[in-house]
Scaffold this motif. Structure first.
Motif, PDB file in Angstrom:
ATOM      1  N   SER A   1      12.365  36.619 -28.763  1.00 43.22           N
ATOM      2  CA  SER A   1      12.763  37.880 -29.398  1.00 43.22           C
ATOM      3  C   SER A   1      11.732  38.937 -29.062  1.00 43.22           C
ATOM      4  O   SER A   1      10.599  38.886 -29.555  1.00 43.22           O
ATOM      5  CB  SER A   1      12.820  37.715 -30.915  1.00 43.22           C
TER       6      SER A   1
ATOM      7  N   ASN B   1      11.567  43.341 -27.590  1.00 47.50           N
ATOM      8  CA  ASN B   1      12.315  44.522 -27.154  1.00 47.50           C
ATOM      9  C   ASN B   1      12.055  44.752 -25.658  1.00 47.50           C
ATOM     10  O   ASN B   1      11.034  45.325 -25.281  1.00 47.50           O
ATOM     11  CB  ASN B   1      11.886  45.733 -27.982  1.00 47.50           C
ATOM     12  N   GLU B   2      12.983  44.269 -24.839  1.00 45.87           N
ATOM     13  CA  GLU B   2      12.762  44.354 -23.393  1.00 45.87           C
ATOM     14  C   GLU B   2      12.977  45.764 -22.850  1.00 45.87           C
ATOM     15  O   GLU B   2      12.715  46.010 -21.674  1.00 45.87           O
ATOM     16  CB  GLU B   2      13.647  43.347 -22.653  1.00 45.87           C
ATOM     17  N   GLY B   3      13.420  46.654 -23.703  1.00 39.66           N
ATOM     18  CA  GLY B   3      13.525  48.052 -23.285  1.00 39.66           C
ATOM     19  C   GLY B   3      12.175  48.629 -22.893  1.00 39.66           C
ATOM     20  O   GLY B   3      12.092  49.606 -22.154  1.00 39.66           O
ATOM     21  N   SER B   4      11.113  47.998 -23.401  1.00 42.02           N
ATOM     22  CA  SER B   4       9.764  48.483 -23.084  1.00 42.02           C
ATOM     23  C   SER B   4       9.125  47.676 -21.955  1.00 42.02           C
ATOM     24  O   SER B   4       7.915  47.755 -21.746  1.00 42.02           O
ATOM     25  CB  SER B   4       8.870  48.377 -24.318  1.00 42.02           C
TER      26      SER B   4
ATOM     27  N   TYR C   1      17.338  39.683 -30.290  1.00 49.38           N
ATOM     28  CA  TYR C   1      16.470  40.709 -30.865  1.00 49.38           C
ATOM     29  C   TYR C   1      17.309  41.654 -31.710  1.00 49.38           C
ATOM     30  O   TYR C   1      18.105  42.431 -31.197  1.00 49.38           O
ATOM     31  CB  TYR C   1      15.762  41.484 -29.746  1.00 49.38           C
TER      32      TYR C   1
ATOM     33  N   GLY D   1      15.871  43.753 -33.946  1.00 51.84           N
ATOM     34  CA  GLY D   1      15.142  45.000 -34.170  1.00 51.84           C
ATOM     35  C   GLY D   1      14.838  45.170 -35.646  1.00 51.84           C
ATOM     36  O   GLY D   1      14.597  46.270 -36.133  1.00 51.84           O
TER      37      GLY D   1
ATOM     38  N   ASP E   1      14.700  38.794 -37.486  1.00 52.94           N
ATOM     39  CA  ASP E   1      14.329  38.041 -36.277  1.00 52.94           C
ATOM     40  C   ASP E   1      13.406  36.884 -36.639  1.00 52.94           C
ATOM     41  O   ASP E   1      13.542  35.775 -36.124  1.00 52.94           O
ATOM     42  CB  ASP E   1      13.639  38.976 -35.267  1.00 52.94           C
TER      43      ASP E   1
ATOM     44  N   TYR F   1       8.832  35.353 -31.660  1.00 49.09           N
ATOM     45  CA  TYR F   1       8.998  36.808 -31.767  1.00 49.09           C
ATOM     46  C   TYR F   1       7.738  37.438 -31.193  1.00 49.09           C
ATOM     47  O   TYR F   1       6.621  37.030 -31.529  1.00 49.09           O
ATOM     48  CB  TYR F   1       9.155  37.217 -33.243  1.00 49.09           C
TER      49      TYR F   1
ATOM     50  N   TYR G   1       5.887  41.294 -30.393  1.00 52.51           N
ATOM     51  CA  TYR G   1       5.799  42.754 -30.256  1.00 52.51           C
ATOM     52  C   TYR G   1       4.450  43.038 -29.619  1.00 52.51           C
ATOM     53  O   TYR G   1       3.418  43.062 -30.285  1.00 52.51           O
ATOM     54  CB  TYR G   1       5.969  43.514 -31.578  1.00 52.51           C
TER      55      TYR G   1
ATOM     56  N   THR H   1       2.497  48.266 -25.899  1.00 51.49           N
ATOM     57  CA  THR H   1       3.375  48.932 -24.926  1.00 51.49           C
ATOM     58  C   THR H   1       2.812  50.335 -24.686  1.00 51.49           C
ATOM     59  O   THR H   1       1.882  50.759 -25.380  1.00 51.49           O
ATOM     60  CB  THR H   1       4.815  49.080 -25.471  1.00 51.49           C
TER      61      THR H   1
END
Ligand code: AHM
Ligand code: MG
Length: 353
Positions: free
Chosen positions: A213, A215-218, A242, A244, A249, A260, A262, A265
Motif C-alpha cells: 500500500s 501512493n504510486e502517484g509520487s 491503497y 488513501g 489501509d 503500508y 509513506y 517524496t
C-alpha cells in the motif's frame, strides 16, 4: 429446540473488557480504564455524525486550514471538538496534542496523570465520498509532577513510552482496536445497542503478506531504495491496495498481512504522516500484533520526537515485508533521513469550548 440457539449471547462489551483487564492489576486506579471509555464514548458520537454526513450540512470544507496547512473539513473540526471535550470532561488527561490544533491543548485538569496525542479524523479527504476514515490515539503517562499544566516533555515522549494506543475505523462497520501493551483486541460497534463488542480478540498479524500500500502517484520522487522495493512487490505479483485513508489501509493489512509505506517524496520531504498521532500509535499496535514499524532504518517507536507535529517516513505491517523494505533502503540515506520540517503557520486554528 436448543434454548441457546434461540438467544445467542451478545458477547463482551468494551466496558466490561476494560474493567476485567483492570482487575489484572490490583494497584490500578482505574484512570486509564476511564480514559479509554471516554475515547470510546466520543467515538460513538463521531460515528453518529459521520453516518449522518450526507443528510445534514456537515460534509465538505470548513474554510480553514490546520497547522499543517491542510484544508480542514467540517467533520475534522466536529471530531476534534468531540474528542477534546470528552478528554477534558473525563479529567484524567492534563494535555492533548491534536492534529487539528497548532499548540498543545491544556485541559485544565492539572491533576490528570495522562497526555494524549490524537488525530481526531484521519483520511478526511475521503469523508465526502463515503470511504472509510478513522481516529488514531496514543496515551502517555505524564513525566512532570501533577498539580500544574502538562509540559512539552510530557507530550514529546518516544513511542516506547506509550501506555495505550488505538484507532477507531468508521467503515462498513465501526470498530475500535486498541492495545495497552498486552496484545491487541478489536471491538465492533453494535448500533442498535450502542455498544462496542469484542469481535477480534488477540489480533495477530501475519508474518508476511501479498499486499503493498503506497501512493504510486509520487513514484517519480521515490528514493532509489523505495523504488526498488516497490519493483520487488510487483515482481512478486503482490496486490496494490491503497485507499488513501491510513486507518483503513492499516486495518486491512493488519488482518490480512501486507505493508503500508509513506516514504519521503518531493512534496513531503520527511514523509507525510505525523509521528505522534499517526505513526507511533499504529507502531505500538502492529508490534503488539507481531508486526513491525520503521522509518526505513529505525524502529518508529524509538524516534525521539522534537516537535508535536513532526513527520516521518513510515513503513509498517508484516514483519518480513518491513524487513525486506529496510534491506532495500539500507544504503539509501534519502529514504529515511527524516528531519522535523518547519511547520507552516496556520491560517486559523480550531478552538474548543
Ligand atoms: P490527514 O491526516 O490529513 O487525513 O492525512 C493523512 C492521510 C492518511 O490517512 C493517508 O494514508 C494519507 O494521508 C494519504 O496521503 P496521499 O493522498 O498523499 O497518498
Ligand atoms: Mg491524519
Amino acid at each position: 429446540m436448543d434454548h441457546n440457539k434461540l438467544a445467542l449471547p451478545v458477547g463482551t462489551t468494551l466496558d466490561r473488557f476494560i474493567m476485567r483487564k483492570q482487575e489484572d492489576f490490583p494497584y490500578a486506579t482505574g484512570e486509564l480504564s476511564q480514559l479509554l471509555r471516554d475515547i470510546a464514548l466520543a467515538a460513538k458520537i463521531v460515528n453518529r455524525e459521520i453516518n449522518r454526513s450526507g443528510l445534514i450540512d456537515i460534509a465538505g470544507a470548513y474554510g480553514s486550514q490546520n497547522v499543517q496547512g491542510e484544508d480542514q473539513q467540517k467533520l475534522d473540526v466536529i471530531a476534534n471538538i468531540r474528542f477534546i471535550r470528552a478528554l477534558r470532561n473525563g479529567g484524567e488527561v492534563c494535555t492533548i496534542i491534536s492534529e487539528e490544533d497548532d499548540e498543545m491543548i491544556q485541559t485544565g485538569n492539572n491533576q490528570g496523570k495522562y497526555v494524549v496525542a490524537i488525530d481526531p479524523l484521519d483520511g478526511s479527504s475521503n469523508i465526502d465520498v463515503n470511504v472509510s476514515i478513522g481516529t488514531i490515539f496514543s496515551i502517555y503517562r505524564r513525566v512532570s509532577p501533577t498539580g500544574r499544566e502538562g509540559t512539552a516533555a510530557d507530550c514529546l515522549q518516544p513511542g516506547t513510552h506509550q501506555v495505550a494506543a488505538g484507532y477507531v475505523i468508521y467503515g462498513s462497520s465501526t470498530m475500535m482496536v486498541y492495545t495497552t501493551g498486552n496484545g491487541v483486541n478489536g471491538f465492533t460497534y453494535e448500533h442498535s445497542l450502542g455498544e462496542f463488542f469484542l469481535s477480534h480478540p488477540d489480533i495477530i498479524t501475519p508474518q508476511t503478506g501479498a499486499i503493498y500500500s503506497i501512493n504510486e502517484g509520487s513514484s517519480d520522487s521515490f528514493s532509489p531504495g523505495v523504488a526498488a522495493f516497490v519493483q520487488y512487490c510487483k515482481d512478486q505479483q503482490f496486490s496494490a491496495r491503497y485507499i488513501g485513508s491510513l486507518v483503513a489501509d492499516f486495518h486491512r493489512n493488519l488482518l490480512k498481512g501486507g505493508i503500508y509505506v509513506y516514504p519521503a517524496t518531493a512534496k513531503n520531504k520527511s514523509g507525510k504522516l505525523r509521528l505522534m498521532y499517526e505513526c507511533n500509535p499504529l507502531a505500538f499496535i502492529v508490534e503488539q500484533a507481531g508486526g513491525k514499524s520503521s522509518n526505513g532504518t529505525r524502529r518508529t517507536m524509538e524516534i525521539e520526537p522534537q516537535i508535536p507535529h513532526e513527520r516521518c517516513p513510515f513503513f509498517i505491517g508484516s514483519k518480513e515485508l518491513v524487513e525486506k523494505a529496510e534491506s532495500f533502503i539500507a544504503n539509501d540515506k534519502e529514504a529515511c533521513d527524516h528531519k522535523p520540517a518547519p511547520e507552516p503557520t496556520p491560517k486559523k486554528a480550531t478552538t474548543v469550548k
